[in-house]
Design a protein around this motif. Structure first.
Motif, short mmCIF file in Angstrom:
data_model
loop_
_atom_site.label_atom_id
_atom_site.label_comp_id
_atom_site.label_asym_id
_atom_site.label_seq_id
_atom_site.Cartn_x
_atom_site.Cartn_y
_atom_site.Cartn_z
N PHE A 169 -22.31 20.75 20.44
CA PHE A 169 -22.43 19.63 19.56
C PHE A 169 -22.86 20.29 17.65
O PHE A 169 -23.70 21.04 17.85
CB PHE A 169 -24.65 19.44 19.52
CG PHE A 169 -24.24 18.23 18.81
CD1 PHE A 169 -23.66 16.80 18.90
CD2 PHE A 169 -25.55 17.87 17.95
CE1 PHE A 169 -23.53 15.58 18.42
CE2 PHE A 169 -25.35 17.38 17.35
CZ PHE A 169 -24.89 15.83 17.13
N ALA A 182 -24.71 19.23 14.66
CA ALA A 182 -25.47 18.18 13.79
C ALA A 182 -25.19 18.44 12.75
O ALA A 182 -24.82 19.19 11.73
CB ALA A 182 -26.51 19.26 13.50
N GLY A 183 -24.59 16.80 12.20
CA GLY A 183 -24.46 16.22 11.21
C GLY A 183 -22.70 16.50 10.65
O GLY A 183 -22.36 16.22 10.13
N LEU A 193 -20.04 14.84 22.44
CA LEU A 193 -20.34 13.23 22.64
C LEU A 193 -21.26 13.13 24.09
O LEU A 193 -22.12 12.42 24.72
CB LEU A 193 -20.26 12.33 21.89
CG LEU A 193 -19.97 12.91 20.31
CD1 LEU A 193 -19.01 11.76 19.70
CD2 LEU A 193 -20.69 12.92 20.08
N GLU A 219 -18.36 16.80 12.53
CA GLU A 219 -17.73 16.12 13.82
C GLU A 219 -18.00 17.11 15.13
O GLU A 219 -17.91 17.91 15.07
CB GLU A 219 -15.94 16.70 13.13
CG GLU A 219 -16.01 16.22 11.94
CD GLU A 219 -15.88 14.55 11.72
OE1 GLU A 219 -15.68 14.13 13.08
OE2 GLU A 219 -16.61 13.84 10.53
N ASN A 220 -17.69 16.02 15.89
CA ASN A 220 -18.10 16.20 17.16
C ASN A 220 -17.19 15.41 18.14
O ASN A 220 -16.79 14.05 18.21
CB ASN A 220 -19.17 16.31 17.69
CG ASN A 220 -20.29 16.76 17.30
OD1 ASN A 220 -20.09 18.21 17.67
ND2 ASN A 220 -21.54 16.24 16.03
N GLU A 242 -27.10 8.12 16.20
CA GLU A 242 -26.22 8.33 15.11
C GLU A 242 -24.60 9.02 15.63
O GLU A 242 -23.86 8.70 15.10
CB GLU A 242 -26.78 8.80 14.28
CG GLU A 242 -27.67 8.22 14.01
CD GLU A 242 -28.89 8.92 12.56
OE1 GLU A 242 -28.48 10.24 12.25
OE2 GLU A 242 -29.64 8.33 12.41
N ASP A 243 -24.93 9.58 16.28
CA ASP A 243 -23.39 10.27 16.85
C ASP A 243 -22.83 10.32 17.79
O ASP A 243 -21.61 9.40 17.92
CB ASP A 243 -24.47 12.02 16.95
CG ASP A 243 -24.38 13.23 15.88
OD1 ASP A 243 -23.17 13.01 14.74
OD2 ASP A 243 -25.00 12.47 15.64
N PHE A 263 -29.47 12.46 17.13
CA PHE A 263 -28.54 12.76 17.74
C PHE A 263 -27.43 11.62 18.49
O PHE A 263 -26.23 11.99 18.41
CB PHE A 263 -27.89 14.00 18.75
CG PHE A 263 -28.65 14.94 17.41
CD1 PHE A 263 -28.96 15.05 16.27
CD2 PHE A 263 -29.85 16.41 17.93
CE1 PHE A 263 -29.30 16.11 14.83
CE2 PHE A 263 -30.43 17.24 16.84
CZ PHE A 263 -29.64 16.97 16.12
N GLN A 286 -20.51 2.26 22.16
CA GLN A 286 -20.13 2.69 20.65
C GLN A 286 -20.21 1.63 19.46
O GLN A 286 -19.45 0.44 19.81
CB GLN A 286 -19.34 3.78 20.45
CG GLN A 286 -19.23 5.15 21.02
CD GLN A 286 -18.28 6.06 20.73
OE1 GLN A 286 -17.27 5.77 19.66
NE2 GLN A 286 -18.45 7.87 21.25
N LYS A 329 -23.08 5.47 17.55
CA LYS A 329 -23.01 5.30 16.19
C LYS A 329 -23.68 3.89 15.95
O LYS A 329 -22.95 3.16 15.49
CB LYS A 329 -21.22 4.73 16.62
CG LYS A 329 -19.83 6.29 16.69
CD LYS A 329 -20.07 7.31 15.79
CE LYS A 329 -19.41 8.02 17.07
NZ LYS A 329 -19.04 9.21 16.23
#
Length: 480
Positions: free
Chosen positions: A400, A402-403, A411, A405-406, A266-267, A263, A325, A270
């Motif tokens: 948050f 998972a998978g 973040l 938009e946040n 990747e989130d 998480f 990021q 980036k």
């Protein structure tokens, strides 16, 4: 006539020099599939079941926590069994062989699940998997502790095992990188399946080589000790308390960062397809610096080296907050730096536990290595279980997805949750370890006592067979 009493200390302990590299390699090899399965259990499988298979963060976090608590029951039971029942193969190898079919079946069911799964499916197969994993890891670690009685050689044995563990993680992490290049229809499922097949192929080969090529050192039959007295010795053992407390906290810290890694990478950062590269850099760094950690432990002692490692961890993890990021190179540099002492705590804890088991044997005359390592695996698993539950609950609490938009604030909160608990816990681990009471001098004295007892027991056995007093009996060699 030559009898056991006339032998020197090296003969009595059955270790006349360092173990050969071939013996270390063959012994350590099963650790590679152990870690190749263990890493996805923390890093890849929870997000896969929570996101791709739709079970949800809280449900998956709870299931993995319950599965780890199942180990709290099974670990001591299997540890006692490992100590108690001996065959012509020895005390450990038959249990390792028995664990293989349990592992193979459960790995297949967990890593290659049907398209639609339920919470019951996941928790059932996790329970089965952890039984096989516990039987394998406890028996393997106990076997390693009994390969040599030497204070520093034990670190070398556990260091070799740690190299195999990390190499197993490195190899299994290359699979997602390769899978990503093929652009599969379901990337998450393909990643997890490739890791499962890696374990299914490597595990029987590694175990077969180890049990074929590495003998077990003979151990004396333990004297009977009343249950109440044996439990009291466990409860009152300060060395045991220190190692277990440090390992428990280390499990929480490691579990937090591992369960949130994908998480974060990747989130929040980036990093996309470079996420697996970060872990590769981290673990390769850990392998490369194991010889340095061993050299430091020879100078400082094992417990002080482990404490210094925890301090290093507390100082380096916050560097993640500075990574912009999308900056894969800077992120890789930070993870490589964090990986410098990645392996130090785990293998030094296992080496320390071998010394704790000797200390217990001096006090109780019981050989309970399997039980002690079952306690060690229990604390790390409980710590990791709490970590996954805490991490996923916190992710839910900050909103948050998972998978999904946040927002940037979410973040940023993810970064904070990832970094600061790990720092605080690492500092606490360092403080606990610094006052660990068994140093090299104490361990050498413990081994002297155990060796003298072994000589005396062998001499008594010779006297009973021949009807003549032995040299040890007539000379009055003390056992304590």
């Amino acid at each position: 006539m030559t009898n056991a009493a006339s032998k020197g200390p090296a003969d009595a302990r059955g270790a006349q020099g360092p173990l050969s590299r071939w013996t270390l390699f063959a012994f350590a090899l099963p650790a590679a599939p152990i870690s190749a399965m263990g890493l996805p259990l923390v890093v890849h499988l929870p997000p896969f079941y929570a996101g791709s298979l739709g079970l949800g963060l809280t449900v998956v976090g709870t299931i993995f926590m319950l599965a780890r608590f199942w180990d709290v029951f099974t670990d001591p039971v299997l540890g006692i069994l490992s100590d108690k029942f001996e065959t012509r193969w020895g005390r450990r190898r038959h249990w390792i062989v028995l664990s293989v079919p349990i592992m193979l079946l459960s790995v297949y069911m967990i890593f290659m699940p049907p398209v639609a799964v339920t919470a019951f499916y996941l928790i059932f197969w996790l329970f089965v998997l952890y039984v096989g994993w516990t039987l394998l890891t406890i028996s393997h670690m106990s076997w390693g502790a009994e390969l040599t009685p030497d204070y520093h050689e034990r670190s070398r044995v556990q260091g070799a095992r740690e190299v195999a563990l990390v190499l197993g993680m490195v190899l299994v992490l290359t699979l997602p990188v390769l899978i990503e290049q093929t652009n599969p229809e379901n990337l998450a499922a393909a990643r997890v399946a490739s890791m499962g097949w890696f374990v299914l192929i490597l595990l029987p080969i590694a175990v077969g080589l180890a049990v074929w090529k590495v003998p077990e050192r003979p151990t004396t039959a333990p004297a009977h000790v009343p249950m109440r007295q044996a439990i009291r010795a466990l409860v009152q053992s300060r060395p045991l308390q220190v190692v277990l407390a440090a390992d428990l906290l280390g499990g929480v810290s490691g579990g937090l960062v591992a369960s949130m890694f994908l998480f974060l990478a990747e989130d929040a950062l980036k990093l996309g397809q470079y996420s697996s590269l970060m872990l590769l850099g981290y673990f390769i760094s850990g392998v490369c610096f194991i010889p340095l950690i061993l050299a430091v432990s020879r100078r400082l002692g094992k417990h002080k080296t482990a404490a210094a490692s925890a301090v290093f961890n507390a100082l380096t993890v916050p560097l993640i907050l500075l990574v912009p990021q999308g900056n894969a190179m800077m992120a890789l540099g930070v993870w490589v730096l964090c990986g410098v002492n990645m392996a130090a705590g785990p293998f030094l804890f296992r080496s320390l536990m071998a010394d704790v088991a000797d200390h217990d044997t001096v006090i109780t005359r019981q050989q309970r290595t399997g039980l002690f390592y079952s306690l060690l695996t229990s604390t790390s698993k409980v710590g990791a279980a709490f970590a996954i539950f805490i991490a996923y609950s916190l992710l839910d609490s900050i909103g948050f997805q998972a998978g999904g938009e946040n927002s940037q604030s979410v973040l940023d909160s993810l970064r904070a949750v990832y970094v600061w608990p790990a720092c605080i816990i690492s500092a606490a681990v360092a403080g606990i370890l610094w006052f660990y009471p068994i140093d090299e001098k104490q361990q050498v004295e413990n081994r002297r006592i155990l060796e003298m007892r072994g000589i005396e027991a062998a001499a008594t056995a010779v006297a009973m067979r021949t009807g003549h007093p032995s040299d040890a009996q007539s000379s009055g060699i003390p056992a304590d």
